[in-house]
Design an enzyme around this catalytic site. Sequence first.
Site, PDB file in Angstrom:
ATOM      1  N   GLY A  18      38.000  74.712  44.231  1.00  0.00           N
ATOM      2  CA  GLY A  18      38.902  73.753  43.098  1.00  0.00           C
ATOM      3  C   GLY A  18      38.386  75.137  41.844  1.00  0.00           C
ATOM      4  O   GLY A  18      38.666  76.211  41.403  1.00  0.00           O
ATOM      5  N   CYS A  19      37.624  73.899  40.694  1.00  0.00           N
ATOM      6  CA  CYS A  19      38.238  74.387  39.578  1.00  0.00           C
ATOM      7  C   CYS A  19      36.770  75.400  39.470  1.00  0.00           C
ATOM      8  O   CYS A  19      35.571  75.479  40.076  1.00  0.00           O
ATOM      9  CB  CYS A  19      37.352  73.964  38.190  1.00  0.00           C
ATOM     10  SG  CYS A  19      37.436  74.742  36.958  1.00  0.00           S
TER      11      CYS A  19
END
Length: 184
Positions: A18-19
């Site tokens: 993810g981020c």
Amino acid sequence: MANITDKSHLQHATLAGGCFWCIEGAFSQIKGIHSAISGYMGGHSENPTYENICTGNSGHAEVVQLSFDPQKITYQEIIEIFFTLHNPTQLNRQGNDIGSQYRSAIFYHDESQQSTAEKTIREMSAAKIFEQNIVTQVCPAELFYSGEEYHQGYANKNPQNQYCQAVVSPKLAKFRQTFVDKLK
């Protein structure tokens, strides 16, 4: 014992969960991690930029490349920590972050890392650690592109950012409680 300026004993691990702000923010606090650099890997375009990968068309994932001292932290420990920092059952997303750039992936740097990653996923799946199937890709490491300077240490430098307040800070707080014995 390696001298402080000798970094030849360091190994690399490259993770997409993810981020990259969350992954980088957590691993930068762990003993044995020499550096955690946010960047991009796994795509087909050369010299991707953040704006380029955000379209989802470059094929790159947001990754964090770690340099670590295997005498202080094992690759197995890194993988175990990684699986607590994101949801490896979400395909091409993490929560509201949607797109292939947010996929879960382990980019291995040698056969031992590949074996460790695959074994860990098999064991976690057999133990039903997660309610859904783990969709984390295990792929050979490719060319790593360092992210723009403003992404490096972003969560620490921008605690007032709404995304950091809503997503990153709570994840890092939980992480610090869970891994207190591994913190620098």
